[in-house]
Scaffold this motif. Structure first.
Motif, short mmCIF file in Angstrom:
data_model
loop_
_atom_site.label_atom_id
_atom_site.label_comp_id
_atom_site.label_asym_id
_atom_site.label_seq_id
_atom_site.Cartn_x
_atom_site.Cartn_y
_atom_site.Cartn_z
N ILE A 1 0.84 -1.20 0.00
CA ILE A 1 0.00 0.00 0.00
C ILE A 1 0.88 1.25 0.00
O ILE A 1 0.65 2.20 -0.76
CB ILE A 1 -0.94 0.00 1.23
N LYS A 2 1.90 1.25 0.85
CA LYS A 2 2.81 2.38 0.95
C LYS A 2 3.54 2.62 -0.38
O LYS A 2 3.64 3.76 -0.86
CB LYS A 2 3.81 2.13 2.08
N THR A 3 4.06 1.54 -0.96
CA THR A 3 4.77 1.66 -2.25
C THR A 3 3.85 2.22 -3.32
O THR A 3 4.24 3.08 -4.11
CB THR A 3 5.31 0.29 -2.68
N SER A 4 2.61 1.74 -3.35
CA SER A 4 1.64 2.21 -4.35
C SER A 4 1.41 3.72 -4.21
O SER A 4 1.44 4.45 -5.21
CB SER A 4 0.31 1.46 -4.18
N LYS A 5 1.20 4.16 -2.99
CA LYS A 5 0.91 5.58 -2.77
C LYS A 5 2.12 6.45 -3.07
O LYS A 5 1.97 7.59 -3.54
CB LYS A 5 0.41 5.79 -1.34
N GLU A 6 3.31 5.93 -2.79
CA GLU A 6 4.52 6.68 -3.12
C GLU A 6 4.64 6.91 -4.63
O GLU A 6 5.26 7.87 -5.08
CB GLU A 6 5.76 5.94 -2.61
N ASN A 7 4.03 5.99 -5.38
CA ASN A 7 4.04 6.10 -6.84
C ASN A 7 2.72 6.65 -7.37
O ASN A 7 2.37 6.44 -8.53
CB ASN A 7 4.36 4.73 -7.46
N LYS A 8 1.98 7.32 -6.46
CA LYS A 8 0.74 8.04 -6.82
C LYS A 8 -0.34 7.12 -7.37
O LYS A 8 -1.09 7.48 -8.27
CB LYS A 8 1.06 9.17 -7.81
N TYR A 9 -0.43 5.91 -6.80
CA TYR A 9 -1.53 5.01 -7.14
C TYR A 9 -2.25 4.62 -5.86
O TYR A 9 -1.63 4.25 -4.86
CB TYR A 9 -1.02 3.75 -7.85
N ILE A 10 -3.59 4.71 -5.87
CA ILE A 10 -4.39 4.35 -4.69
C ILE A 10 -4.83 2.89 -4.81
O ILE A 10 -5.64 2.55 -5.67
CB ILE A 10 -5.64 5.25 -4.57
N PRO A 11 -4.30 2.01 -3.95
CA PRO A 11 -4.61 0.57 -4.03
C PRO A 11 -5.90 0.25 -3.26
O PRO A 11 -5.86 -0.24 -2.12
CB PRO A 11 -3.39 -0.07 -3.38
N ASN A 12 -7.04 0.50 -3.87
CA ASN A 12 -8.32 0.40 -3.16
C ASN A 12 -8.58 -0.99 -2.59
O ASN A 12 -9.06 -1.13 -1.46
CB ASN A 12 -9.46 0.79 -4.12
N ILE A 13 -8.28 -2.03 -3.37
CA ILE A 13 -8.54 -3.39 -2.90
C ILE A 13 -7.67 -3.71 -1.69
O ILE A 13 -8.15 -4.25 -0.68
CB ILE A 13 -8.32 -4.41 -4.02
N LEU A 14 -6.39 -3.38 -1.75
CA LEU A 14 -5.48 -3.69 -0.65
C LEU A 14 -5.87 -2.92 0.62
O LEU A 14 -5.77 -3.45 1.73
CB LEU A 14 -4.04 -3.36 -1.04
N GLU A 15 -6.30 -1.70 0.47
CA GLU A 15 -6.75 -0.94 1.64
C GLU A 15 -7.97 -1.59 2.27
O GLU A 15 -8.10 -1.63 3.51
CB GLU A 15 -7.04 0.50 1.26
N ALA A 16 -8.86 -2.12 1.43
CA ALA A 16 -10.05 -2.81 1.95
C ALA A 16 -9.67 -4.11 2.64
O ALA A 16 -10.24 -4.47 3.68
CB ALA A 16 -11.03 -3.07 0.81
N VAL A 17 -8.69 -4.83 2.07
CA VAL A 17 -8.21 -6.08 2.68
C VAL A 17 -7.71 -5.82 4.09
O VAL A 17 -8.05 -6.54 5.04
CB VAL A 17 -7.07 -6.68 1.82
N GLU A 18 -6.92 -4.77 4.24
CA GLU A 18 -6.37 -4.43 5.55
C GLU A 18 -7.48 -4.00 6.51
O GLU A 18 -7.50 -4.41 7.68
CB GLU A 18 -5.34 -3.32 5.39
N LYS A 19 -8.41 -3.20 6.03
CA LYS A 19 -9.50 -2.72 6.87
C LYS A 19 -10.37 -3.86 7.37
O LYS A 19 -10.73 -3.93 8.55
CB LYS A 19 -10.34 -1.71 6.09
N VAL A 20 -10.71 -4.78 6.47
CA VAL A 20 -11.53 -5.94 6.85
C VAL A 20 -10.80 -6.79 7.88
O VAL A 20 -11.39 -7.22 8.88
CB VAL A 20 -11.89 -6.78 5.61
N ASN A 21 -9.50 -7.01 7.68
CA ASN A 21 -8.76 -7.86 8.60
C ASN A 21 -8.65 -7.24 9.99
O ASN A 21 -8.79 -7.93 11.00
CB ASN A 21 -7.36 -8.15 8.06
N ASN A 22 -8.40 -5.95 10.03
CA ASN A 22 -8.32 -5.28 11.34
C ASN A 22 -9.63 -5.40 12.10
O ASN A 22 -9.65 -5.65 13.31
CB ASN A 22 -7.95 -3.80 11.15
N ALA A 23 -10.75 -5.23 11.38
CA ALA A 23 -12.07 -5.33 12.01
C ALA A 23 -12.37 -6.77 12.43
O ALA A 23 -13.03 -7.00 13.47
CB ALA A 23 -13.15 -4.82 11.05
N GLN A 24 -11.89 -7.74 11.65
CA GLN A 24 -12.21 -9.15 11.92
C GLN A 24 -11.65 -9.62 13.25
O GLN A 24 -12.21 -10.51 13.89
CB GLN A 24 -11.68 -10.02 10.78
N LYS A 25 -10.58 -9.02 13.70
CA LYS A 25 -9.96 -9.43 14.96
C LYS A 25 -10.84 -9.07 16.16
O LYS A 25 -10.60 -9.57 17.27
CB LYS A 25 -8.58 -8.80 15.10
#
Length: 442
Positions: free
Chosen positions: A275-299
Motif C-alpha cells: 500500500i505504501k509503495t503504491s501511494k509513493e508512486n501516486k496510485y491508490i490501491p483500493n482493494i489492498l486498503e479494503a483487505v487491511e481494513k476488513v482484517n483489522n475489524a475481523q480481529k
C-alpha cells in the motif's frame, strides 16, 4: 557451493539448514552473540517442525556453521544471501536499514567476485539500492571487484517451511545476468522436479512477485471473512457457502477458511508495505486498503460476540483461551488475533486462562504488564477450570477432537466461541453447549 547467509531469523535459518542438507557449505551469520552461541549448542530461537533436527545433523557434519564474524563468512563464500529483517516502519513501509547495512559491510569487505542474493522481503527497487551501496563502498576502496545482485524471494509457510523449501512449488529468481541465472539454477537443482518450477524474470518483477503473492492470499482471507459477516446478517451459513464456492476449481478451498483474521510476520507487513509503495508512486490501491481494513475489524468479531453474550462489563469473568500463535505449527504471535482479543477482554475486566502448545512463552513475554490478569497453563483442559466460556483462536490439531464431556465438567458455563469454525455445530449443541461461530447467524 560455499554460501553465507546474513541473518539467522526464520528465513535465514531455514534457508541455511536446507541448503546445507544438500551438501553445500553454509555459514550463517548474526550479530546476536547469544543467539549464535545457542545455535552452536542446538538451541533454536524459533519453533519450526523438523528444523531442530536438520540444524543438528548438518552442524554435526560441519556443513552448517554459525558465526558473528561476517567478514570471515564473506571471505569463505561465493554466494551471500541477505536474510535480515525488514520490520514495518511507522508509516507502514518496509524498513531497509538492516538490508542496506549488510550491503555496506559487503562492499567494505568482499575480496572476490560474489553473487549477492536478496532473500529478505523487500520493496520493488531494493536490489538497485543494494547494488549502489556496495558499488559506492568498492569505489571508496578503489576496487574493481565485480558482483551481481539477485532477487530470490522466499515462499515459506510457518509450520511447513522445511517441506516448502525442500519441495517448492516454484523458485523465483530475478536477475539481468545469464551467469547469475545459471548459478542459481545449479544451486536449486536438487530441490526442483520440473524445469518449469524454476522461474526467472527481471529483478523488479521478482521483488513484486513476493508482495503480490502475499497480498493475493491476504485478499482471499479478508474476502471470505467479509462473506462470513454478510452471512451472519442475512441468515446464511458461511461453512456451507465455503463448500459451495471452494468446489469451483477456479476458486479452490485454500485460504477461504472463515476466522478471526490473519496475522504473522508476513501478510500484515507486506500488505501495508505494498500500500505504501503504491501511494509513493501516486496510485491508490483500493482493494489492498479494503483487505487491511476488513482484517483489522475481523480481529474484534469474537470480542463482540463475547460482549453480546456477557455484557460489556466483564469483571469477575474468566475466559479459557485455546491458541495464541497466529496459526498452528509455530510459536509466532506477531500480529496474532489472540493479542487483540485477549487485550480487549482484559481491558473490560476479564481474566484469562490461556494455553498454546508452542506459543505460551512468547505470549507470556508479550503480556508481562497484564500478568495479574492472565495465567498461562500447560494443558488445554487445565485452562477450562472454572472458566465462564472457552474461546478458541488457533486451530491446533489437538483442539480439533476434544473430549466435550471433559470440557463440560470443567467449564463453569457450557459456552464455546469458535474463532476458526472447527467443530460441527450439531454435535456441539447436542452436547448442550451454547456455540458461537464466525459467519453463522446466532
Amino acid at each position: 557451493m560455499n554460501i553465507s547467509i546474513i541473518g539467522t531469523g526464520y528465513v535465514g535459518l531455514v534457508t541455511g539448514a536446507c541448503f546445507a542438507h544438500r551438501d553445500n557449505h553454509v555459514i550463517c551469520v548474526d550479530n546476536d552473540e547469544k543467539k549464535i552461541d545457542n545455535l552452536k549448542k542446538g538451541i533454536l530461537p524459533i519453533y519450526e517442525p523438523g528444523l531442530e533436527e536438520l540444524v543438528e545433523i548438518n552442524h554435526k557434519n560441519k556443513r552448517l556453521m554459525f558465526t558473528i564474524d561476517i567478514i570471515e563468512a564473506l571471505h569463505n563464500s561465493d554466494i551471500c544471501f541477505i536474510a535480515v529483517g525488514t520490520p514495518m516502519d511507522e508509516d507502514g513501509s518496509a524498513d531497509l536499514k538492516y538490508v542496506l547495512s549488510v550491503a555496506k559491510t559487503i562492499g567494505q569487505n568482499m575480496k572476490k567476485h560474489m553473487y549477492i542474493v536478496d532473500k529478505s522481503t523487500v520493496p520493488v527497487g531494493t536490489a538497485d539500492m543494494v547494488r549502489k551501496v556496495i558499488q559506492d563502498e568498492l569505489n571508496k576502496r578503489k576496487s574493481d571487484i565485480s558482483f551481481e545482485v539477485i532477487s530470490n524471494p522466499e515462499f515459506l509457510k510457518e509450520g511447513t517451511a522445511i517441506e516448502d523449501f525442500m519441495k517448492p512449488d516454484r523458485v523465483v529468481v530475478g536477475t539481468d545476468n545469464e551467469a547469475s541465472k545459471e548459478v542459481m539454477r545449479n544451486l536449486y537443482a536438487p530441490f526442483i522436479k520440473n524445469d518449469g518450477d524454476f522461474i526467472t524474470m527481471d529483478i523488479r518483477s521478482a521483488e513484486m512477485t513476493k508482495y503480490a503473492a502475499n497480498a493475493m492470499l491476504a485478499t482471499k482471507i479478508s474476502f471470505i471473512n467479509e462473506i462470513a459477516n454478510i452471512c451472519e446478517v442475512v441468515g446464511a451459513d458461511v461453512n456451507k457457502v465455503r463448500r459451495g464456492i471452494g468446489s469451483d476449481k477456479r476458486i479452490g478451498y485454500s485460504f477461504i477458511n472463515p476466522g478471526c483474521g490473519y496475522g504473522g510476520s508476513c501478510f500484515p507487513k507486506d500488505v501495508k508495505a505494498l500500500i505504501k509503495t503504491s501511494k509513493e508512486n501516486k496510485y491508490i490501491p483500493n482493494i489492498l486498503e479494503a483487505v487491511e481494513k476488513v482484517n483489522n475489524a475481523q480481529k474484534y468479531v469474537l470480542v463482540k460476540k463475547v460482549l453480546k453474550r456477557f455484557g460489556h462489563d466483564l469483571k469477575g469473568r474468566i475466559f479459557a483461551v485455546w491458541g495464541l500463535a497466529f496459526k498452528p505449527g509455530t510459536d509466532d504471535i506477531r500480529e496474532a488475533s489472540s493479542i487483540t482479543i485477549i487485550s480487549e477482554l482484559i481491558n473490560r475486566g476479564a481474566k484469562i486462562r490461556a494455553y498454546d502448545p508452542k506459543a505460551n512463552s512468547n505470549a507470556k513475554n508479550y503480556f508481562l504488564k497484564d500478568k495479574e490478569n492472565i495465567e498461562f497453563v500447560n494443558s488445554k483442559y487445565t485452562a477450562l477450570w472454572e472458566s465462564d466460556a472457552l474461546i478458541l483462536i488457533t486451530e491446533w490439531k489437538e483442539f480439533q477432537s476434544p473430549d466435550f464431556e471433559e470440557i463440560s465438567k470443567r467449564l463453569k458455563g457450557k459456552i464455546i466461541f469458535d474463532g476458526r469454525n472447527i467443530y460441527d455445530h450439531m454435535i456441539i449443541k447436542d452436547c448442550g453447549f451454547e456455540y458461537f461461530q464466525i459467519g453463522v447467524a446466532e
